[in-house]
Design an enzyme around this catalytic site. Sequence first.
Site, PDB file in Angstrom:
ATOM      1  N   HIS C 150      36.154  33.840  38.505  1.00  0.00           N
ATOM      2  CA  HIS C 150      37.209  34.780  38.136  1.00  0.00           C
ATOM      3  C   HIS C 150      38.555  34.249  38.612  1.00  0.00           C
ATOM      4  O   HIS C 150      38.632  33.336  39.433  1.00  0.00           O
ATOM      5  CB  HIS C 150      36.949  36.153  38.774  1.00  0.00           C
ATOM      6  N   LYS C 154      41.222  38.154  42.208  1.00  0.00           N
ATOM      7  CA  LYS C 154      40.101  39.086  42.408  1.00  0.00           C
ATOM      8  C   LYS C 154      39.720  39.089  43.877  1.00  0.00           C
ATOM      9  O   LYS C 154      39.466  38.047  44.464  1.00  0.00           O
ATOM     10  CB  LYS C 154      38.916  38.670  41.540  1.00  0.00           C
TER      11      LYS C 154
END
Lengths: 259, 259, 259, 259
Positions: C150, C154
């Site tokens: 990601h 995040k």
Amino acid sequence: MKKVLIAGATGAMGQKAVDLVNSLDGFEITAALAPHLTTENKADYHLAAEVKTYQQLAEIDDNVADIWIDFTLPNAVYADVKYALEHGMKPIVGTTGLTDDQQAELTQLSREKRVGGLIAANFGMSAVLLMKFAQEAAKYFPDVEIIEMHHGDKKDAPSGTALSTAKLIDQVRPAHETNPAETESLPGARGGDYHGIKIHAVRLPGYIAHEQVLFGGDGEALTIRQDSFDRQSFMNGVKVALEKVDQLSELVIGLENIL
Amino acid sequence: MKKVLIAGATGAMGQKAVDLVNSLDGFEITAALAPHLTTENKADYHLAAEVKTYQQLAEIDDNVADIWIDFTLPNAVYADVKYALEHGMKPIVGTTGLTDDQQAELTQLSREKRVGGLIAANFGMSAVLLMKFAQEAAKYFPDVEIIEMHHGDKKDAPSGTALSTAKLIDQVRPAHETNPAETESLPGARGGDYHGIKIHAVRLPGYIAHEQVLFGGDGEALTIRQDSFDRQSFMNGVKVALEKVDQLSELVIGLENIL
Amino acid sequence: MKKVLIAGATGAMGQKAVDLVNSLDGFEITAALAPHLTTENKADYHLAAEVKTYQQLAEIDDNVADIWIDFTLPNAVYADVKYALEHGMKPIVGTTGLTDDQQAELTQLSREKRVGGLIAANFGMSAVLLMKFAQEAAKYFPDVEIIEMHHGDKKDAPSGTALSTAKLIDQVRPAHETNPAETESLPGARGGDYHGIKIHAVRLPGYIAHEQVLFGGDGEALTIRQDSFDRQSFMNGVKVALEKVDQLSELVIGLENIL
Amino acid sequence: MKKVLIAGATGAMGQKAVDLVNSLDGFEITAALAPHLTTENKADYHLAAEVKTYQQLAEIDDNVADIWIDFTLPNAVYADVKYALEHGMKPIVGTTGLTDDQQAELTQLSREKRVGGLIAANFGMSAVLLMKFAQEAAKYFPDVEIIEMHHGDKKDAPSGTALSTAKLIDQVRPAHETNPAETESLPGARGGDYHGIKIHAVRLPGYIAHEQVLFGGDGEALTIRQDSFDRQSFMNGVKVALEKVDQLSELVIGLENIL
């Protein structure tokens, strides 16, 4: 503090350049050039109160900037770069449209004026490094194929980057013949052929712009892949150019040549 | 304890099957069939002292085994499977060479004899699952391309597995047209075309046997990939077949149909 | 022509749903619900002149729609779905925030009213298929690890999708022990551990949301990968739900359960 | 025609080296050294009739070779390399076990004798190029993580190559802090940490030896991957060393330093 003029400041790429320079320590935007840019609307384009705005070359003040970032249009870029060089501003140029002759002439001018600068077709660092590494690896791994993947709307195949990569590899790899006896039960299955380098183009919705270079040798493989998710990635290369342009003594063509 | 006869026990694949069954709890090799296999040399083939050895079908004792694993030759497999079914042994067959007619006839025989079994062209679990998943995904992602990669010596392109995958996808995917206006500046760049499904074949030394199925949809992508590093992988599917063959009431064609 | 009401029509996801339904043959938006939606501003939200607009549940006309698409807020979704079921509209719900108790109660209500529908935490088709295929593959390949990647911002690791995938695999895979004697010279190198399934989380700028499930067996590997480039991908699942909701006889939880 | 002596000619790697040199134009094996090698058994090791065989250093004839390839044992390599340098043979050494002090001493000797050569821990070209490219890319992409994947039997994690890669990156990348506020709901999910560079180790049956270096930047990603399928790959690096050793004026440590 380096002073920067941004030509084409109101366009999509120009605006990304504005945001980039605003975010960098050691650089400040002192001027911006665009046909409809005014003192009144400059704040809409993230330009600070003290930035000078110009609508055409003739209006530009002397010594307003050290560096000239150009994201304009094919019909403007030649005059822009010439102007920058003649006025001692180092051009960093992402605008396409310069002919080979124009590039040669501007390079000659840069030598006379002793002003460095950079013209790059591709400011995406991942694509530029992929091409550089692929060329280097091909000296040791002459067996190589290219797979590029783009969104389903892209009409032409293969992509310009894939073809540029193949040309760079072709310049250096040892004389080589790949599996001459091979046959295709579906024509095209083995891809397009550039001087013996196979290129495969995938077109699928969802995909953006991706390229893989696959090398194979006895018992091993090397793969270099780049993914461009967003045109924001071009600013990674502009940032590198801003950091390196002071070390250049003339106009250089291609970001890979200053890495 | 299930009793297993291995036909073709001295061949490369047969030997892998011998080692597999020797390693499994709940199964034991009770018999082996091969033209030159003898009581004297059976230990060389990892067969235990109590294993009965046969050189031809006519010698085989009744009730010597429950399951018949066949890795023989195209000219032997039909008689082998017929023999197994007629003598109540469940065949698990990796030998190629059966015609469609022969497969139909043997399936009919299996129904009459109420003996289950499996004939599979591919016992590689990763390849079989890839094909199964690809077919299922194509219902939701009609935009799909296939890339297969094999060692540089492979002469034909695309691979049989890639073509089989395209056929399975073609059976289910919604009516679909991919980018009709596209053009190729290098012929073949867009790959081979099977009913609109593009297939790309890479050939490089070092590579073994690999296949990718790439699906694209708005804002997302799904990729299924399998790598065969070694023919040992076929035994993964044979193991699954051994575990499931008791549940089959007739001869089944294709490992994917018992998963 | 199926009539659709869109609840939360002015939000980011609601607007994507509006555009989706506008683009589909066989469906038309007949009504829209949102706190500030009016006859005057509905065109700004791509709603046609004949679409009825409501600001609250009590205003909704009887029989205005067959299907209720819900992209609202956690505090609104329970009342919305209850209202839809009681008025014979099939809910397709992407809003989060329903408790397990509320889901159970609404499912019970759907049975009483004999109205089908779908509640899904994830409408991304590639993620949902990845989880489904991973669970199926784990029956045959108990050796499995997960890598999710990601964007650098995040904060939590691993991702919810990776953890959900591990849970699904854990439900089915055979009893299994992976390399008990292994050691880490850098703590954490072998990843996080969910019931013996290793999960690795990569966080890098540029990346969006990607997940890979890697299976290994003797001599082979199987990899399933999904990439979410854009939240637009959620509409792929909403489209599937629109096509299938008529076949459902009660409320179903999870898009994977209608595939 | 360059004359080559192969030390350790009867070992697994030595035999690969014999086959390599036998296949190359411009090189011939003139001598071989191994404890049990004799005139009688040399044909078993693919050594031609004219190759001189020796069982110990003291037997070696003067001027028997120009190049000394060494795949012997840790307790033999120091004496071997010293002997080669003192007798004007250029050593290409894949044997491990030299201490830092021994390497320094041998390098000093090579300068005195003006004999070039190469000592390399890793002759796999794909691994060596991956490390070289990763170090170069890290100058422009300071956000980087490493994923290595090995067969399930490998006990230690991360791999030596992954750790070497991290060290090379750490030498050059700009000061950098990755997402300091991140949390792990499963300890280890974010991998092992080498000076802020995350390393993830996957262990699965079927896999052999693979390494990926993932770089991320705004809107783009660059990935370099190498796969070692077979130890045969080491010969790719030996071949490069054979071609380049004449250009070296002293002993060099590391294949990457002659590319």
